[in-house]
Design an enzyme around this catalytic site. Structure first.
Site, PDB file in Angstrom:
ATOM      1  N   ASN A 175      41.722  45.863  44.454  1.00  0.00           N
ATOM      2  CA  ASN A 175      42.578  45.464  45.575  1.00  0.00           C
ATOM      3  C   ASN A 175      43.982  45.987  45.344  1.00  0.00           C
ATOM      4  O   ASN A 175      44.433  46.094  44.194  1.00  0.00           O
ATOM      5  CB  ASN A 175      42.705  43.938  45.678  1.00  0.00           C
ATOM      6  CG  ASN A 175      41.384  43.265  45.995  1.00  0.00           C
ATOM      7  OD1 ASN A 175      40.580  43.784  46.759  1.00  0.00           O
ATOM      8  ND2 ASN A 175      41.173  42.094  45.414  1.00  0.00           N
ATOM      9  N   LYS A 188      40.034  41.987  40.696  1.00  0.00           N
ATOM     10  CA  LYS A 188      39.548  41.475  39.407  1.00  0.00           C
ATOM     11  C   LYS A 188      38.853  42.563  38.584  1.00  0.00           C
ATOM     12  O   LYS A 188      39.059  42.674  37.376  1.00  0.00           O
ATOM     13  CB  LYS A 188      38.624  40.284  39.635  1.00  0.00           C
ATOM     14  CG  LYS A 188      39.356  39.092  40.214  1.00  0.00           C
ATOM     15  CD  LYS A 188      38.494  37.871  40.337  1.00  0.00           C
ATOM     16  CE  LYS A 188      39.170  36.800  41.176  1.00  0.00           C
ATOM     17  NZ  LYS A 188      40.484  36.395  40.690  1.00  0.00           N
ATOM     18  N   GLU A 222      33.669  39.350  42.837  1.00  0.00           N
ATOM     19  CA  GLU A 222      34.440  39.780  44.016  1.00  0.00           C
ATOM     20  C   GLU A 222      33.712  40.877  44.784  1.00  0.00           C
ATOM     21  O   GLU A 222      34.273  41.455  45.710  1.00  0.00           O
ATOM     22  CB  GLU A 222      35.839  40.265  43.601  1.00  0.00           C
ATOM     23  CG  GLU A 222      36.939  39.380  44.141  1.00  0.00           C
ATOM     24  CD  GLU A 222      38.338  39.811  43.744  1.00  0.00           C
ATOM     25  OE1 GLU A 222      39.258  39.052  44.045  1.00  0.00           O
ATOM     26  OE2 GLU A 222      38.528  40.883  43.129  1.00  0.00           O
ATOM     27  N   ASN A 252      36.603  29.966  34.059  1.00  0.00           N
ATOM     28  CA  ASN A 252      37.769  29.134  33.784  1.00  0.00           C
ATOM     29  C   ASN A 252      37.376  27.680  34.085  1.00  0.00           C
ATOM     30  O   ASN A 252      36.197  27.394  34.361  1.00  0.00           O
ATOM     31  CB  ASN A 252      39.010  29.611  34.566  1.00  0.00           C
ATOM     32  CG  ASN A 252      38.852  29.462  36.066  1.00  0.00           C
ATOM     33  OD1 ASN A 252      37.943  28.787  36.549  1.00  0.00           O
ATOM     34  ND2 ASN A 252      39.727  30.097  36.817  1.00  0.00           N
ATOM     35  N   GLY A 286      43.540  28.390  30.177  1.00  0.00           N
ATOM     36  CA  GLY A 286      44.958  28.728  30.331  1.00  0.00           C
ATOM     37  C   GLY A 286      45.668  28.774  28.994  1.00  0.00           C
ATOM     38  O   GLY A 286      45.119  29.265  28.002  1.00  0.00           O
ATOM     39  N   SER A 287      46.886  28.230  28.954  1.00  0.00           N
ATOM     40  CA  SER A 287      47.693  28.341  27.731  1.00  0.00           C
ATOM     41  C   SER A 287      47.108  27.550  26.565  1.00  0.00           C
ATOM     42  O   SER A 287      47.463  27.782  25.409  1.00  0.00           O
ATOM     43  CB  SER A 287      49.118  27.868  28.007  1.00  0.00           C
ATOM     44  OG  SER A 287      49.076  26.530  28.457  1.00  0.00           O
ATOM     45  N   GLY A 299      44.099  27.805  25.494  1.00  0.00           N
ATOM     46  CA  GLY A 299      43.209  28.688  24.758  1.00  0.00           C
ATOM     47  C   GLY A 299      41.849  28.741  25.414  1.00  0.00           C
ATOM     48  O   GLY A 299      41.740  28.634  26.631  1.00  0.00           O
ATOM     49  N   ASP A 313      54.010  34.862  35.783  1.00  0.00           N
ATOM     50  CA  ASP A 313      52.977  35.067  36.800  1.00  0.00           C
ATOM     51  C   ASP A 313      51.618  35.075  36.104  1.00  0.00           C
ATOM     52  O   ASP A 313      51.370  35.941  35.264  1.00  0.00           O
ATOM     53  CB  ASP A 313      53.238  36.404  37.520  1.00  0.00           C
ATOM     54  CG  ASP A 313      52.178  36.754  38.553  1.00  0.00           C
ATOM     55  OD1 ASP A 313      51.371  35.872  38.903  1.00  0.00           O
ATOM     56  OD2 ASP A 313      52.174  37.911  39.008  1.00  0.00           O
ATOM     57  N   ASP A 335      41.583  38.108  33.999  1.00  0.00           N
ATOM     58  CA  ASP A 335      41.030  39.474  33.977  1.00  0.00           C
ATOM     59  C   ASP A 335      41.403  40.172  32.670  1.00  0.00           C
ATOM     60  O   ASP A 335      40.580  40.858  32.056  1.00  0.00           O
ATOM     61  CB  ASP A 335      41.568  40.277  35.165  1.00  0.00           C
ATOM     62  CG  ASP A 335      41.236  39.619  36.491  1.00  0.00           C
ATOM     63  OD1 ASP A 335      40.187  38.956  36.575  1.00  0.00           O
ATOM     64  OD2 ASP A 335      42.039  39.760  37.436  1.00  0.00           O
TER      65      ASP A 335
HETATM   66  O1  RIB Z   1      42.447  37.891  39.345  1.00  0.00           O
HETATM   67  C1  RIB Z   1      43.581  38.371  40.013  1.00  0.00           C
HETATM   68  C2  RIB Z   1      43.168  39.249  41.152  1.00  0.00           C
HETATM   69  O2  RIB Z   1      42.485  38.496  42.124  1.00  0.00           O
HETATM   70  C3  RIB Z   1      44.329  39.891  41.901  1.00  0.00           C
HETATM   71  O3  RIB Z   1      44.740  41.105  41.345  1.00  0.00           O
HETATM   72  C4  RIB Z   1      43.805  39.997  43.308  1.00  0.00           C
HETATM   73  O4  RIB Z   1      43.600  41.303  43.743  1.00  0.00           O
HETATM   74  C5  RIB Z   1      42.495  39.200  43.328  1.00  0.00           C
HETATM   75  O5  RIB Z   1      41.411  40.023  43.278  1.00  0.00           O
END
Ligand code: RIB
Length: 308
Positions: free
Chosen positions: A12, A41, A141, A185, A223-224, A226, A247, A253
């Site tokens: 994406n 992803k 995805e 997750n 997440g943080s 672990g 962010d 990923d």
């Molecule tokens: O996991 C993050 C991704 O999810 C973003 O880069 C976005 O494109 C969505 O696919």
């Protein structure tokens, strides 16, 4: 140098706006600067694996448009084999609209476009790459029928598949028995197990329920905090690295791409998860999915700095 890693999945172009907080439904808020960055992803995972030192082939579908052409150029810059990344005429490349809040959280809406056209024939066409792979990594995805075709072909070839079940979607139980490693997750672990996950104890219970579906190795990313590693009959919490979050987009990923590199290099499971935790921690310190993916040198230096 690890053996080749094939990543099958989405690309994406991410349209990102930073804002004080994620807006509520129907609400307009004034955000900050807009940025357009590479994401998706699948592509984020491929880039993470490549920057962490893997030899990577990416299998994906794009539109024959400006975003598609820029995507291929960017993937090549990361030394990713793009011979199975095809621009389809009359299709639009995938786009994600992302709001990133001041505390680093995000809300994402994806227009899948050509990602929805990654059909099982793509797996047949990529058979040369799959046959030579040490690991195949995929996510949710792109169409489920293609993920099933990937699992079937990799099972026949004896190639282990790492499935990152993101975004959270219901899956047939048959899928779980054919993946080598599942990396949900907390939200995805809840959906798969049917049990609430709010802390390490509840994640352990959800993990036991997921293992009962036939998963051999399970890693619940938290997440943080672990990641909770279930492997060989044991459950170990591999601690994360606290960092200032700018962010979190693409952190999961980055974890998955880095994990596959560590696996391909024969690291032990706890070492591999610690390596992936470090890569993910570094990724949350910068804005944007692919712009924030660290290099191998960054991850190695971070690990040295954080090893007592
Ligand atoms: O996991 C993050 C991704 O999810 C973003 O880069 C976005 O494109 C969505 O696919």
């Amino acid at each position: 140098m690890g053996k080749s890693i094939v990543v099958i999945g989405s690309y994406n172009t991410d349209m990102v706006v930073q804002a004080p907080r994620i807006p509520s439904p129907g609400e307009t808020i004034l955000g900050g600067t807009f940025s357009m960055v590479a994401g998706g992803k699948g592509a984020n995972q491929a880039v993470a694996a490549a920057r962490c030192g893997g030899s990577v082939t990416f299998v994906a579908r794009l539109g024959d448009d400006m975003f598609g052409h820029e995507a291929i150029a960017g993937l090549k810059t990361d030394n990713i084999d793009t011979s199975h990344v095809i621009c389809l005429p009359d299709a639009a490349s995938g786009v994600a609209l992302i709001t990133v809040s001041d505390d680093g959280e995000n809300a994402i809406t994806v227009a899948s476009g050509a990602n929805a056209l990654l059909m099982p024939d793509a797996i047949e066409k990529a058979d040369d790459a799959l046959s030579g792979a040490s690991i195949v990594l995929t996510q949710l995805e792109t169409p489920l029928e293609t993920i099933r075709a990937t699992l079937d072909r990799c099972q026949a070839l004896g190639v282990p598949v790492v499935l990152n079940p993101a975004p959270a979607l219901p899956l047939d139980d048959a899928v779980f028995a054919s993946v080598a490693v599942l990396t949900p997750n907390e939200t995805e672990a809840e959906l798969i197990s049917g049990l609430p996950v709010s802390d390490v104890e509840t994640a352990k219970s959800a993990g036991e329920a997921i293992l009962a579906k036939g998963v051999s190795t399970l890693i619940i990313t938290m997440g943080s905090q672990g990641a909770l590693l279930f492997e060989g009959g044991t459950c170990t919490m591999v601690p994360g690295y606290p960092v200032e979050a700018v962010d979190t987009t693409g952190a999961g990923d980055t974890f998955n791409g880095a994990l596959c590199v560590a696996m391909s290099e024969g690291k032990t499971w706890p070492e591999a998860v610690a390596f992936a935790n470090a890569a993910a921690a570094l990724s949350v310190t910068k804005l944007g999915a692919q712009p924030s993916v660290p290099t191998r040198a960054d991850v190695d230096a971070f690990l040295i700095a954080h090893t007592s």
